[in-house]
Design an enzyme around this catalytic site. Structure first.
Site, PDB file in Angstrom:
ATOM      1  N   THR A 118      -1.818  -4.372   4.905  1.00  0.00           N
ATOM      2  CA  THR A 118      -0.880  -5.163   4.470  1.00  0.00           C
ATOM      3  C   THR A 118      -1.443  -6.167   3.202  1.00  0.00           C
ATOM      4  OG1 THR A 118       0.553  -6.967   4.994  1.00  0.00           O
ATOM      5  CG2 THR A 118      -1.435  -7.075   6.156  1.00  0.00           C
ATOM      6  N   HIS A 119      -0.663  -6.730   2.472  1.00  0.00           N
ATOM      7  CA  HIS A 119      -1.128  -7.683   1.459  1.00  0.00           C
ATOM      8  C   HIS A 119      -0.798  -8.955   1.776  1.00  0.00           C
ATOM      9  CE1 HIS A 119      -0.446  -3.790  -0.360  1.00  0.00           C
ATOM     10  NE2 HIS A 119      -1.624  -3.666  -0.861  1.00  0.00           N
TER      11      HIS A 119
ATOM     12  N   LYS B 150       0.707  13.380   3.301  1.00  0.00           N
ATOM     13  CA  LYS B 150       1.929  13.277   3.599  1.00  0.00           C
ATOM     14  C   LYS B 150       2.377  14.648   3.999  1.00  0.00           C
ATOM     15  CE  LYS B 150       3.492   9.357   0.792  1.00  0.00           C
ATOM     16  NZ  LYS B 150       2.179   8.754   0.906  1.00  0.00           N
TER      17      LYS B 150
ATOM     18  N   ARG C 272       7.359   3.254  -7.444  1.00  0.00           N
ATOM     19  CA  ARG C 272       7.671   2.518  -6.003  1.00  0.00           C
ATOM     20  C   ARG C 272       6.728   0.979  -6.076  1.00  0.00           C
ATOM     21  NH1 ARG C 272       7.710   7.849  -4.523  1.00  0.00           N
ATOM     22  NH2 ARG C 272       5.614   7.691  -3.694  1.00  0.00           N
TER      23      ARG C 272
ATOM     24  N   LYS D 218       4.106  -2.575   7.565  1.00  0.00           N
ATOM     25  CA  LYS D 218       5.520  -3.084   7.830  1.00  0.00           C
ATOM     26  C   LYS D 218       6.578  -1.761   7.654  1.00  0.00           C
ATOM     27  CE  LYS D 218       4.777  -7.661   6.254  1.00  0.00           C
ATOM     28  NZ  LYS D 218       5.034  -8.881   5.416  1.00  0.00           N
ATOM     29  N   GLY D 219       6.253  -1.067   6.643  1.00  0.00           N
ATOM     30  CA  GLY D 219       7.296   0.182   6.178  1.00  0.00           C
ATOM     31  C   GLY D 219       7.795  -0.050   4.824  1.00  0.00           C
TER      32      GLY D 219
ATOM     33  N   GLN E  27       5.311   1.805  11.497  1.00  0.00           N
ATOM     34  CA  GLN E  27       6.091   1.098  10.783  1.00  0.00           C
ATOM     35  C   GLN E  27       6.642   0.037  11.529  1.00  0.00           C
ATOM     36  OE1 GLN E  27       8.202   4.590   9.629  1.00  0.00           O
ATOM     37  NE2 GLN E  27       7.458   4.503   7.449  1.00  0.00           N
TER      38      GLN E  27
ATOM     39  N   ASP F 160       0.063   9.930   6.626  1.00  0.00           N
ATOM     40  CA  ASP F 160       1.025   8.657   6.313  1.00  0.00           C
ATOM     41  C   ASP F 160       2.396   9.031   7.030  1.00  0.00           C
ATOM     42  OD1 ASP F 160      -0.810   7.808   4.490  1.00  0.00           O
ATOM     43  OD2 ASP F 160       0.181   8.599   2.824  1.00  0.00           O
TER      44      ASP F 160
ATOM     45  N   ARG G  38      -2.845   3.278  11.864  1.00  0.00           N
ATOM     46  CA  ARG G  38      -2.597   2.259  10.648  1.00  0.00           C
ATOM     47  C   ARG G  38      -1.220   1.878  11.049  1.00  0.00           C
ATOM     48  NH1 ARG G  38      -1.358   5.103   5.590  1.00  0.00           N
ATOM     49  NH2 ARG G  38      -3.661   5.470   5.289  1.00  0.00           N
TER      50      ARG G  38
HETATM   51  C1  LIG Z   1      -3.111   1.090   2.966  1.00  0.00           C
HETATM   52  C2  LIG Z   1      -1.617   1.104   3.045  1.00  0.00           C
HETATM   53  C3  LIG Z   1      -1.237   2.347   3.417  1.00  0.00           C
HETATM   54  C4  LIG Z   1       0.186   2.258   3.680  1.00  0.00           C
HETATM   55  N1  LIG Z   1       0.738   3.429   4.240  1.00  0.00           N
HETATM   56  C5  LIG Z   1       2.224   3.600   4.548  1.00  0.00           C
HETATM   57  C6  LIG Z   1       2.643   4.379   5.078  1.00  0.00           C
HETATM   58  O1  LIG Z   1       2.188   5.527   5.590  1.00  0.00           O
HETATM   59  N2  LIG Z   1       4.036   4.507   5.291  1.00  0.00           N
HETATM   60  C7  LIG Z   1       4.748   3.400   4.857  1.00  0.00           C
HETATM   61  O2  LIG Z   1       5.894   3.378   5.084  1.00  0.00           O
HETATM   62  N3  LIG Z   1       4.445   2.365   4.271  1.00  0.00           N
HETATM   63  C8  LIG Z   1       3.139   2.128   4.071  1.00  0.00           C
HETATM   64  N4  LIG Z   1       2.374   1.171   3.443  1.00  0.00           N
HETATM   65  C9  LIG Z   1       3.278   0.368   2.566  1.00  0.00           C
HETATM   66  C10 LIG Z   1       3.750  -0.851   3.561  1.00  0.00           C
HETATM   67  O3  LIG Z   1       4.699  -0.338   4.509  1.00  0.00           O
HETATM   68  C11 LIG Z   1       4.607  -1.881   2.719  1.00  0.00           C
HETATM   69  O4  LIG Z   1       5.566  -1.647   2.055  1.00  0.00           O
HETATM   70  C12 LIG Z   1       3.537  -2.515   1.614  1.00  0.00           C
HETATM   71  O5  LIG Z   1       2.044  -2.828   2.222  1.00  0.00           O
HETATM   72  C13 LIG Z   1       4.224  -3.874   1.260  1.00  0.00           C
HETATM   73  O6  LIG Z   1       4.017  -4.897   2.605  1.00  0.00           O
HETATM   74  P1  LIG Z   1       3.058  -5.860   2.804  1.00  0.00           P
HETATM   75  O7  LIG Z   1       2.522  -5.628   4.145  1.00  0.00           O
HETATM   76  O8  LIG Z   1       1.919  -5.727   1.983  1.00  0.00           O
HETATM   77  O9  LIG Z   1       3.821  -7.213   2.726  1.00  0.00           O
HETATM   78  P2  LIG Z   1       5.001  -7.952   1.859  1.00  0.00           P
HETATM   79  O10 LIG Z   1       5.599  -8.938   2.700  1.00  0.00           O
HETATM   80  O11 LIG Z   1       5.739  -6.619   1.096  1.00  0.00           O
HETATM   81  O12 LIG Z   1       4.021  -8.772   0.695  1.00  0.00           O
HETATM   82  C14 LIG Z   1       3.160  -9.529   0.864  1.00  0.00           C
HETATM   83  C15 LIG Z   1       2.579 -10.505  -0.289  1.00  0.00           C
HETATM   84  O13 LIG Z   1       1.533  -9.315  -0.657  1.00  0.00           O
HETATM   85  C16 LIG Z   1       1.669  -9.392  -2.209  1.00  0.00           C
HETATM   86  N5  LIG Z   1       2.193  -7.975  -2.820  1.00  0.00           N
HETATM   87  C17 LIG Z   1       2.919  -6.906  -1.814  1.00  0.00           C
HETATM   88  N6  LIG Z   1       3.219  -5.902  -2.561  1.00  0.00           N
HETATM   89  C18 LIG Z   1       2.535  -6.129  -3.692  1.00  0.00           C
HETATM   90  C19 LIG Z   1       2.198  -5.361  -5.105  1.00  0.00           C
HETATM   91  N7  LIG Z   1       3.163  -4.224  -5.316  1.00  0.00           N
HETATM   92  N8  LIG Z   1       1.899  -6.120  -6.165  1.00  0.00           N
HETATM   93  C20 LIG Z   1       1.116  -7.253  -6.049  1.00  0.00           C
HETATM   94  N9  LIG Z   1       1.277  -7.964  -4.788  1.00  0.00           N
HETATM   95  C21 LIG Z   1       1.853  -7.341  -3.933  1.00  0.00           C
HETATM   96  C22 LIG Z   1       2.601 -10.453  -2.417  1.00  0.00           C
HETATM   97  O14 LIG Z   1       1.956 -11.300  -2.760  1.00  0.00           O
HETATM   98  C23 LIG Z   1       3.624 -10.448  -1.384  1.00  0.00           C
HETATM   99  O15 LIG Z   1       4.207 -11.764  -1.076  1.00  0.00           O
HETATM  100  C24 LIG Z   1       0.830   1.251   3.332  1.00  0.00           C
HETATM  101  C25 LIG Z   1       0.404   0.043   2.614  1.00  0.00           C
HETATM  102  C26 LIG Z   1      -0.725  -0.062   2.675  1.00  0.00           C
HETATM  103  C27 LIG Z   1      -1.351  -1.425   2.084  1.00  0.00           C
END
Ligand SMILES: Cc1cc2nc3c(=O)[nH]c(=O)nc-3n(C[C@H](O)[C@H](O)[C@H](O)COP(=O)(O)OP(=O)(O)OC[C@H]3O[C@@H](n4cnc5c(N)ncnc54)[C@H](O)[C@@H]3O)c2cc1C
Length: 305
Positions: free
Chosen positions: A224-225, A98, A286, A185-186, A161, A132, A182
């Site tokens: 993403t997850h 960062k 977080r 979503k943000g 994002q 990041d 990368r």
């Molecule tokens: C490798 C990586 C790098 C990232 N880098 C940045 C960055 O540089 N800047 C930035 O702003 N954001 C970053 N993020 C965070 C990203 O912006 C999202 O806030 C975060 O990934 C949650 O969004 P999602 O796409 O997983 O979907 P969501 O809609 O939040 O989640 C989808 C599903 O994933 C599962 N899930 C999500 N979070 C969790 C949790 N904590 N525990 C268990 N299950 C969960 C749940 O089943 C959920 O329904 C990063 C994320 C990842 C994976």
């Protein structure tokens, strides 16, 4: 209720006194589910285990609240040691960092100097570095620094994002640099003046930028997850015959580990974002804010003591 818990954990994540206490008492309360340890040596052990299971890694040194240039230089020295550790232990890992931890809020000169030292080491050891993306107030500055660095160094990428209105135009603007990006979503709480307040709009924009970047032939990490986004990407790459060497999925350490392994079994490149360091507390809070259901792990952690 969920919203309330989210705000509560975000509030806790910013508390300096709790951060200091956490540093003093070490990884607690089930935080080791999301954080690979306090030292780079611990982190390397975790990386080796992930690599054995076919997972690639990007290593993230957790640092919060940098107050002066000396602290930022210390973080840079630490990151260079992390690059050297990745190289000497021969693990499959990149590095994420960062810019605020390297002095972004102190002076542009400081952050540029630190980044150049880090990227010299990254070029020497062939370790890719992702910058990041932090909150909106730092987005334009981060992209300007990325462009300047990218014109000198190969081993650097950054993050866009999907929740920001400006992102499609940023993606177009970055095309001449053929960036390795990368897409996420943000993660920050942003005003609706700058970011889509509705989750459906964020998802729609996420799909749009994944499509744009992949079909432009640039390397894309889809972080993403969200299984719907993962399925969308699989369909897109299959329809357009995009090579599996041109993209990867990324997820956070400790989140949806089964899904991570399933993607590896299906032949996709899967990279795990592995945080480590003594400043684990803010990161851990977080993750809890993102998904208050994870609080169950905290309670188990306390009960086990
Ligand atoms: C490798 C990586 C790098 C990232 N880098 C940045 C960055 O540089 N800047 C930035 O702003 N954001 C970053 N993020 C965070 C990203 O912006 C999202 O806030 C975060 O990934 C949650 O969004 P999602 O796409 O997983 O979907 P969501 O809609 O939040 O989640 C989808 C599903 O994933 C599962 N899930 C999500 N979070 C969790 C949790 N904590 N525990 C268990 N299950 C969960 C749940 O089943 C959920 O329904 C990063 C994320 C990842 C994976």
């Amino acid at each position: 209720m969920e919203q309330l818990l989210r705000s509560f954990f975000l509030f806790l994540s910013r508390n300096r006194m709790l951060t200091k206490l956490a540093k003093k008492y070490g990884l607690q309360f089930g935080a080791s589910r999301f954080v690979a340890g306090e030292s780079v040596e611990h982190a390397v052990k975790v990386i080796k285990e992930l690599n054995r299971n076919g997972l690639d890694v990007t290593l993230d040194y957790l640092g919060e609240f940098i107050d002066d240039e000396k602290e930022a230089e210390e973080v840079a020295r630490h990151l260079i040691r992390a690059i050297e550790a990745i190289s000497t232990s021969d693990v499959n890992s990149q590095l994420s960092l960062k810019l605020t931890s390297l002095g972004l809020d102190i002076s542009e000169q400081a952050v540029m100097q630190n980044m150049k030292r880090i990227l010299e080491a990254a070029e020497k050891h062939q370790v890719f570095v992702t910058i990041d993306m932090e909150d909106y107030s730092r987005c334009a500055k981060t992209l300007a620094i990325f462009k300047e660095l990218k014109s000198r160094y190969d081993q650097v990428g950054t993050v866009l994002q999907a929740y920001l209105y400006r992102t499609v135009s940023d993606l177009e603007d970055l095309q001449p640099y053929k960036p390795n990006l990368r897409l996420v979503k943000g993660a920050y709480k942003e005003s609706e003046k700058v970011a889509y307040p509705d989750k459906n709009d964020v998802d729609k924009n996420f799909k749009e930028i994944i499509k744009m970047h992949l079909l432009n032939g640039n390397y894309t990490a889809i972080a993403t997850h969200d299984e719907k986004i993962i399925e969308y990407t699989k369909q897109l790459v299959s329809d357009h015959q995009v090579s599996k060497d041109l993209f990867e999925f990324q997820m956070l350490y400790g989140i949806r580990p089964e899904l991570q392994l399933n993607l590896v079994r299906e032949g996709y490149r899967m990279r795990v974002y592995v945080p480590y360091g003594t400043d684990w507390y803010g990161y851990f809070m977080r993750r809890l804010a993102e998904r208050p259901a994870n609080v169950a792990f905290v309670i188990k952690g306390i009960v086990k003591k």
